[in-house]
Scaffold this active site. Sequence first.
Site, PDB file in Angstrom:
ATOM      1  N   ASP A   1       0.873  -1.178   0.000  1.00 42.03           N
ATOM      2  CA  ASP A   1       0.000   0.000   0.000  1.00 42.03           C
ATOM      3  C   ASP A   1       0.911   1.229   0.000  1.00 42.03           C
ATOM      4  OD1 ASP A   1      -1.733   2.055   0.434  1.00 42.03           O
ATOM      5  OD2 ASP A   1      -2.690   1.191   2.198  1.00 42.03           O
TER       6      ASP A   1
ATOM      7  N   TRP B   1       5.812  -3.497   7.408  1.00 47.81           N
ATOM      8  CA  TRP B   1       4.660  -4.392   7.281  1.00 47.81           C
ATOM      9  C   TRP B   1       5.150  -5.593   6.487  1.00 47.81           C
ATOM     10  CZ3 TRP B   1      -0.465  -5.797   7.498  1.00 47.81           C
ATOM     11  CH2 TRP B   1      -1.030  -6.372   6.371  1.00 47.81           C
TER      12      TRP B   1
ATOM     13  N   ASP C   1       8.956   1.246   4.114  1.00 48.45           N
ATOM     14  CA  ASP C   1       8.766   2.570   3.523  1.00 48.45           C
ATOM     15  C   ASP C   1      10.123   3.266   3.452  1.00 48.45           C
ATOM     16  OD1 ASP C   1       6.076   2.201   3.248  1.00 48.45           O
ATOM     17  OD2 ASP C   1       5.528   3.258   5.083  1.00 48.45           O
TER      18      ASP C   1
ATOM     19  N   TRP D   1       5.258   3.707   7.857  1.00 48.64           N
ATOM     20  CA  TRP D   1       6.226   2.942   8.656  1.00 48.64           C
ATOM     21  C   TRP D   1       7.501   3.735   8.947  1.00 48.64           C
ATOM     22  CZ3 TRP D   1       4.387  -1.006  11.179  1.00 48.64           C
ATOM     23  CH2 TRP D   1       3.268  -1.652  10.675  1.00 48.64           C
TER      24      TRP D   1
ATOM     25  N   TYR E   1       7.074  10.210   4.494  1.00 51.09           N
ATOM     26  CA  TYR E   1       6.991   9.023   3.628  1.00 51.09           C
ATOM     27  C   TYR E   1       7.288   9.379   2.172  1.00 51.09           C
ATOM     28  CZ  TYR E   1       4.881   5.451   0.686  1.00 51.09           C
ATOM     29  OH  TYR E   1       4.674   4.519  -0.288  1.00 51.09           O
TER      30      TYR E   1
ATOM     31  N   THR F   1       7.752   2.873  -1.257  1.00 46.33           N
ATOM     32  CA  THR F   1       7.835   1.582  -0.555  1.00 46.33           C
ATOM     33  C   THR F   1       8.606   0.556  -1.389  1.00 46.33           C
ATOM     34  OG1 THR F   1       5.659   2.052   0.399  1.00 46.33           O
ATOM     35  CG2 THR F   1       6.444  -0.212   0.593  1.00 46.33           C
TER      36      THR F   1
HETATM   37  N1  ABN Z   1       3.076   2.412   4.040  1.00 48.45           N
HETATM   38  C1  ABN Z   1       2.721   3.362   3.104  1.00 48.45           C
HETATM   39  C2  ABN Z   1       1.893   4.468   3.664  1.00 48.45           C
HETATM   40  C3  ABN Z   1       2.513   5.660   4.014  1.00 48.45           C
HETATM   41  C4  ABN Z   1       1.761   6.692   4.534  1.00 48.45           C
HETATM   42  C5  ABN Z   1       0.400   6.530   4.730  1.00 48.45           C
HETATM   43  C6  ABN Z   1      -0.196   5.327   4.376  1.00 48.45           C
HETATM   44  C7  ABN Z   1       0.540   4.302   3.840  1.00 48.45           C
END
Ligand code: ABN
Length: 174
Positions: free
Chosen positions: A75, A100, A119, A151, A160, A163
């Site tokens: 995700d 995750w 991430d 994460w 972020y 990923t």
């Molecule tokens: N793990 C990815 C993510 C980052 C920020 C918010 C939601 C999902």
Amino acid sequence: MTLIQDWLDRFTERRVRRAAQLTGRRSALTRIGGLLVGTMAFPMLPFDRSGQAHAAVAPNEDPTKCEYWRNCALDGFLCTCCGGSITSCGPGSQASKVSWVGTCKNPKDGKDYLVSYNDCCGKTPCGRCLCNFNERERPGYKMGLFNDINWCMANTETMYHCTVSVIVGLADAA
Ligand code: ABN
């Protein structure tokens, strides 16, 4: 020669020989030899590298697509579209310290692999190749079963960016 002189002679000879063994060239060579044999023994230890054997991306696979098998529970934005690769963050961002972990089936061998979705942190959100798979995800009440989380939370830089999908090993290796 008296008994005492004889004993003193042998005692001194033993001490001199011992000192030579500890400090001499031969001793140094013996130590280096021991070190080499010791370090050569490590690659023979029985590490489980079975997960890594399938870590290479095949020519007919495209890790910049959400459908690439390792992205099955990802995700976020694919780092393969953001200056990184399937396993590296790319310049200017750092891998998250926590992640995750999902389970994906490799279509090539039909086996299930544990995939760590780390991430990449410390750079603005990449915005390219957004994937949102929620296989085996559970609602947010239990963090370890919920993948819609930043994460980067345990890193110093918590922004972020994207990923990566890193194979951890076989899911059914007991
Ligand atoms: N793990 C990815 C993510 C980052 C920020 C918010 C939601 C999902």
